[in-house]
Design an enzyme around this catalytic site. Sequence first.
Site, PDB file in Angstrom:
ATOM      1  CB  CYS A  33       6.407   8.324   2.338  1.00 10.86           C
ATOM      2  SG  CYS A  33       7.470   8.405   0.902  1.00 10.86           S
ATOM      3  CG  ASP A  35       6.499   8.053  -2.140  1.00 10.96           C
ATOM      4  OD1 ASP A  35       5.475   7.376  -2.002  1.00 10.96           O
ATOM      5  OD2 ASP A  35       6.528   9.278  -2.043  1.00 10.96           O
ATOM      6  CB  CYS A  58       5.128  12.965  -3.275  1.00  8.94           C
ATOM      7  SG  CYS A  58       6.815  13.266  -2.797  1.00  8.94           S
ATOM      8  CB  CYS A 102      10.852  13.808  -1.542  1.00 15.05           C
ATOM      9  SG  CYS A 102       9.432  14.015  -0.480  1.00 15.05           S
TER      10      CYS A 102
END
Length: 122
Positions: A33, A35, A58, A102
């Site tokens: 993603c 990030d 996130c 994540c």
Amino acid sequence: MYSDKVIDHFTNPRNVGVIIDADGVGEKVSASCGDRMKVFLKVVDGVIEDLKFQTYGCGAAIASSSMMSELVIGKTLDEALALTNDAVAEALDGLPDPKLHCSNLAADALHDAIKNYKEEGA
Ligand code: FES
Ligand code: FES
């Protein structure tokens, strides 16, 4: 969708920030993603005395970083190297499947910071 622990660590993250004279700095960018997370370490006698992080990502990534910091402060570098992505997710009472990547950011950025510390020979 999120456990109480994820929501707690997202809304009140522990150990956010920067250590200016860090002994080791690590960074990880998520291939999934984009990030990113930065980890700063203070190491004394092979023990992580302090850790701060910055996460541009996130809520699950921020919660994972916060949990990771609590899991490894006060631990030896070897213990911190043994911290797995799964262990971070488990400590948060799990993450929804699409958010599992994540938690990878937290352990990977931590391991990168330890590698940096060892390379610097500090
Ligand atoms: Fe990047 Fe989570 S997808 S913020
Ligand atoms: Fe990509 Fe959370 S780190 S969605």
